[in-house]
Design a protein around this motif. Structure first.
Motif, mmCIF file in Angstrom:
data_model
loop_
_atom_site.group_PDB
_atom_site.id
_atom_site.type_symbol
_atom_site.label_atom_id
_atom_site.label_comp_id
_atom_site.label_asym_id
_atom_site.label_seq_id
_atom_site.Cartn_x
_atom_site.Cartn_y
_atom_site.Cartn_z
ATOM 1 N N SER A 10 6.671 8.449 2.410
ATOM 2 C CA SER A 10 5.352 9.089 2.461
ATOM 3 C C SER A 10 4.585 8.891 1.160
ATOM 4 N N VAL A 11 5.243 9.060 0.046
ATOM 5 C CA VAL A 11 4.591 8.874 -1.253
ATOM 6 C C VAL A 11 4.203 7.403 -1.434
ATOM 7 N N ALA A 12 5.036 6.486 -0.983
ATOM 8 C CA ALA A 12 4.710 5.061 -1.061
ATOM 9 C C ALA A 12 3.480 4.737 -0.208
ATOM 10 N N ILE A 13 3.373 5.354 0.959
ATOM 11 C CA ILE A 13 2.207 5.144 1.822
ATOM 12 C C ILE A 13 0.942 5.659 1.131
ATOM 13 N N VAL A 14 1.032 6.829 0.531
ATOM 14 C CA VAL A 14 -0.119 7.385 -0.188
ATOM 15 C C VAL A 14 -0.530 6.449 -1.319
ATOM 16 N N ILE A 25 -1.933 0.259 -20.167
ATOM 17 C CA ILE A 25 -2.360 1.528 -19.567
ATOM 18 C C ILE A 25 -3.042 1.291 -18.219
ATOM 19 N N ALA A 26 -3.672 0.139 -18.053
ATOM 20 C CA ALA A 26 -4.376 -0.158 -16.800
ATOM 21 C C ALA A 26 -3.406 -0.322 -15.632
ATOM 22 N N LYS A 27 -2.268 -0.938 -15.874
ATOM 23 C CA LYS A 27 -1.313 -1.181 -14.787
ATOM 24 C C LYS A 27 -0.849 0.099 -14.101
ATOM 25 N N PRO A 28 -0.337 1.088 -14.816
ATOM 26 C CA PRO A 28 0.105 2.298 -14.111
ATOM 27 C C PRO A 28 -1.034 3.151 -13.565
ATOM 28 N N GLY A 34 -0.128 -2.606 -8.332
ATOM 29 C CA GLY A 34 0.289 -1.721 -7.250
ATOM 30 C C GLY A 34 1.669 -1.135 -7.437
ATOM 31 N N LEU A 35 2.614 -1.956 -7.851
ATOM 32 C CA LEU A 35 3.982 -1.466 -8.052
ATOM 33 C C LEU A 35 4.045 -0.456 -9.195
ATOM 34 N N CYS A 36 3.308 -0.741 -10.258
ATOM 35 C CA CYS A 36 3.279 0.181 -11.402
ATOM 36 C C CYS A 36 2.633 1.503 -11.005
ATOM 37 N N PHE A 37 1.547 1.418 -10.236
ATOM 38 C CA PHE A 37 0.861 2.617 -9.770
ATOM 39 C C PHE A 37 1.770 3.438 -8.857
ATOM 40 N N ALA A 38 2.464 2.766 -7.936
ATOM 41 C CA ALA A 38 3.391 3.469 -7.033
ATOM 42 C C ALA A 38 4.495 4.153 -7.831
ATOM 43 N N GLY A 39 4.989 3.493 -8.864
ATOM 44 C CA GLY A 39 6.012 4.096 -9.713
ATOM 45 C C GLY A 39 5.506 5.357 -10.392
ATOM 46 N N GLN A 40 4.261 5.319 -10.865
ATOM 47 C CA GLN A 40 3.679 6.502 -11.498
ATOM 48 C C GLN A 40 3.500 7.645 -10.504
ATOM 49 N N VAL A 41 3.017 7.309 -9.312
ATOM 50 C CA VAL A 41 2.833 8.336 -8.291
ATOM 51 C C VAL A 41 4.183 8.967 -7.943
ATOM 52 N N GLY A 42 5.197 8.123 -7.751
ATOM 53 C CA GLY A 42 6.533 8.633 -7.452
ATOM 54 C C GLY A 42 7.126 9.445 -8.592
ATOM 55 N N PHE A 43 6.924 8.963 -9.812
ATOM 56 C CA PHE A 43 7.439 9.671 -10.983
ATOM 57 C C PHE A 43 6.859 11.073 -11.067
ATOM 58 N N TRP A 44 5.534 11.169 -10.983
ATOM 59 C CA TRP A 44 4.873 12.464 -11.132
ATOM 60 C C TRP A 44 5.054 13.356 -9.914
ATOM 61 N N ASP A 63 11.660 22.796 -10.581
ATOM 62 C CA ASP A 63 12.656 23.871 -10.696
ATOM 63 C C ASP A 63 14.079 23.407 -10.394
ATOM 64 N N ALA A 64 14.212 22.229 -9.793
ATOM 65 C CA ALA A 64 15.542 21.714 -9.445
ATOM 66 C C ALA A 64 15.670 20.260 -9.896
ATOM 67 N N TRP A 65 15.131 19.955 -11.075
ATOM 68 C CA TRP A 65 15.068 18.587 -11.567
ATOM 69 C C TRP A 65 16.459 18.047 -11.898
ATOM 70 N N VAL A 66 16.725 16.812 -11.448
ATOM 71 C CA VAL A 66 17.974 16.104 -11.738
ATOM 72 C C VAL A 66 17.583 14.676 -12.132
ATOM 73 N N LEU A 67 18.014 14.234 -13.304
ATOM 74 C CA LEU A 67 17.623 12.917 -13.812
ATOM 75 C C LEU A 67 17.939 11.800 -12.828
ATOM 76 N N GLY A 68 19.141 11.771 -12.320
ATOM 77 C CA GLY A 68 19.536 10.704 -11.388
ATOM 78 C C GLY A 68 18.680 10.687 -10.137
ATOM 79 N N ASP A 69 18.426 11.856 -9.580
ATOM 80 C CA ASP A 69 17.580 11.938 -8.391
ATOM 81 C C ASP A 69 16.149 11.493 -8.698
ATOM 82 N N HIS A 70 15.681 11.827 -9.886
ATOM 83 C CA HIS A 70 14.328 11.445 -10.290
ATOM 84 C C HIS A 70 14.207 9.921 -10.347
ATOM 85 N N ILE A 71 15.175 9.278 -10.970
ATOM 86 C CA ILE A 71 15.169 7.812 -11.081
ATOM 87 C C ILE A 71 15.245 7.164 -9.706
#
Length: 98
Positions: free
Chosen positions: A8-12, A45-48, A53-63, A71-79
């Protein structure tokens, strides 16, 4: 459930990058701004922000994960989350013809 959320986030990210940032669209001004940033030598800075597109998707997914799971952050799950968003963005971009 997490896999569905990644798709879903990738589609957005794809819709924003491919359509909404295009000239003449509602966020076309953002696409133009990012193009000017990239043209002025600030691709780092322009890429993300939407030039890549891939850099932008990574930023959207990261944030997305950082905010949704603060409240339930886990580094491995985040990556894994933002990596899957990048992967699904690439798959969508490959198979969707515009």
């Amino acid at each position: 459930m997490m896999l569905f959320e990644c798709v879903s986030v990738a589609i957005v990210a794809y819709v924003f990058f491919q359509y909404l940032f295009a000239p003449g669209m509602i966020l076309g001004f953002w696409g133009e701004y990012v193009e000017r940033l990239a043209g002025s030598g600030k691709e780092w800075i322009a890429k993300p922000l939407g030039h890549c597109g891939l850099c932008f998707a990574g930023q959207v997914g990261f944030w997305w994960y950082a905010i949704a799971y603060r409240d339930a952050w886990v580094l491995g799950d985040h990556i894994v989350f933002f990596s899957q968003v990048i992967f699904f963005f690439a798959v969508i971009k490959h198979y969707v013809r515009t």
